[in-house]
Design a protein around this motif. Structure first.
Motif, mmCIF file in Angstrom:
data_model
loop_
_atom_site.group_PDB
_atom_site.id
_atom_site.type_symbol
_atom_site.label_atom_id
_atom_site.label_comp_id
_atom_site.label_asym_id
_atom_site.label_seq_id
_atom_site.Cartn_x
_atom_site.Cartn_y
_atom_site.Cartn_z
ATOM 1 N N GLU A 35 -1.745 -3.371 -1.815
ATOM 2 C CA GLU A 35 -1.639 -2.162 -2.423
ATOM 3 C C GLU A 35 -2.395 -0.863 -1.595
ATOM 4 N N LEU A 36 -2.024 0.078 -1.431
ATOM 5 C CA LEU A 36 -2.779 1.048 -0.655
ATOM 6 C C LEU A 36 -3.375 2.065 -1.601
ATOM 7 N N TYR A 37 -4.619 2.190 -1.153
ATOM 8 C CA TYR A 37 -5.441 3.326 -1.571
ATOM 9 C C TYR A 37 -5.431 4.587 -0.797
ATOM 10 N N CYS A 38 -4.634 5.575 -1.316
ATOM 11 C CA CYS A 38 -4.333 6.940 -0.632
ATOM 12 C C CYS A 38 -5.376 8.055 -1.273
ATOM 13 N N GLY A 51 -6.559 -0.304 2.641
ATOM 14 C CA GLY A 51 -6.770 -1.063 1.410
ATOM 15 C C GLY A 51 -7.663 -0.820 0.673
ATOM 16 N N PRO A 52 -7.833 -1.491 -0.498
ATOM 17 C CA PRO A 52 -8.623 -1.318 -1.745
ATOM 18 C C PRO A 52 -10.084 -1.303 -1.166
ATOM 19 N N VAL A 84 -5.162 8.013 -5.228
ATOM 20 C CA VAL A 84 -4.145 7.223 -5.907
ATOM 21 C C VAL A 84 -4.025 5.977 -5.221
ATOM 22 N N PHE A 85 -3.401 5.108 -6.100
ATOM 23 C CA PHE A 85 -2.913 3.605 -5.564
ATOM 24 C C PHE A 85 -1.450 3.692 -5.396
ATOM 25 N N MET A 86 -0.806 3.157 -4.256
ATOM 26 C CA MET A 86 0.608 3.263 -3.854
ATOM 27 C C MET A 86 1.027 1.868 -3.504
ATOM 28 N N LYS A 87 2.237 1.577 -3.659
ATOM 29 C CA LYS A 87 2.719 0.302 -2.944
ATOM 30 C C LYS A 87 3.717 0.524 -2.019
ATOM 31 N N LEU A 94 7.247 3.863 1.925
ATOM 32 C CA LEU A 94 6.491 4.362 1.129
ATOM 33 C C LEU A 94 6.906 5.709 0.349
ATOM 34 N N MET A 95 6.732 5.582 -1.172
ATOM 35 C CA MET A 95 7.400 6.940 -1.577
ATOM 36 C C MET A 95 6.436 8.157 -1.186
ATOM 37 N N VAL A 96 7.255 9.236 -0.805
ATOM 38 C CA VAL A 96 6.501 10.504 -0.315
ATOM 39 C C VAL A 96 6.584 11.464 -1.455
ATOM 40 N N THR A 97 5.524 11.199 -2.295
ATOM 41 C CA THR A 97 5.402 11.714 -3.735
ATOM 42 C C THR A 97 4.970 13.043 -3.390
ATOM 43 N N ASP A 98 4.825 14.068 -4.468
ATOM 44 C CA ASP A 98 4.354 15.394 -4.606
ATOM 45 C C ASP A 98 2.839 15.215 -4.158
#
Length: 144
Positions: A35-38, A51-52, A84-87, A94-98
């Motif tokens: 899980e990525l911490y972004c 990473g976390p 945020v955390f992303m997977k 990776l989803m390129v979110t707003d």
């Protein structure tokens, strides 16, 4: 390889996903990051990902002091409110979110930039401009 190095551009697909470069995925796998911490970078128009342990490092800097102090509150706004955390999906996308788009200005392409123990997501032209400015500043000051 155990560090994020270099940079690469990948296009966002029709579903809003982007493939993380294979070299970066290799580092994530070697570090067993699931899980990525972004977070929205503190200086640049980029989203940083790792990473976390990256979040742990920031929280470690604020722990031990008064959690209600102005400095701790500012840091929490940045690392918690701007994070945020992303997977990654099974194909390494990776989803390129707003959350990413609004902060970076990314539209169709993502520049992945290695930063040793984490990497960043940039709008490609913004990265090229910032890297050129950094190179000029280092050149003008002279290498030490």
């Amino acid at each position: 390889m155990n560090r994020f190095l270099s940079h690469a551009v990948n296009r966002i697909d029709a579903k809003g996903r982007v493939s993380v470069p294979s070299l970066f995925r290799s580092v994530l796998s070697a570090r067993n990051v699931r899980e990525l911490y972004c977070f929205q970078d503190f200086v640049f128009p980029a989203v940083s990902a790792g990473g976390p342990e990256l979040l742990d490092r920031f929280e470690g800097q604020t722990n031990g002091g008064d959690p209600f102090s102005p400095d701790a509150n500012r840091m929490s706004l940045l690392i918690h409110g701007g994070g945020v955390f992303m997977k990654l999906d099974p194909e390494g996308r990776l989803m390129v979110t707003d959350f990413i788009r609004s902060f970076t200005g990314i539209t169709t392409d993502v520049m992945f930039v290695g930063r040793s123990d984490y990497f960043q997501l940039w709008e490609p032209a913004a990265f090229q401009e910032m890297q050129a400015a950094a190179r000029a500043q280092v050149r003008d000051r002279g290498l030490t």
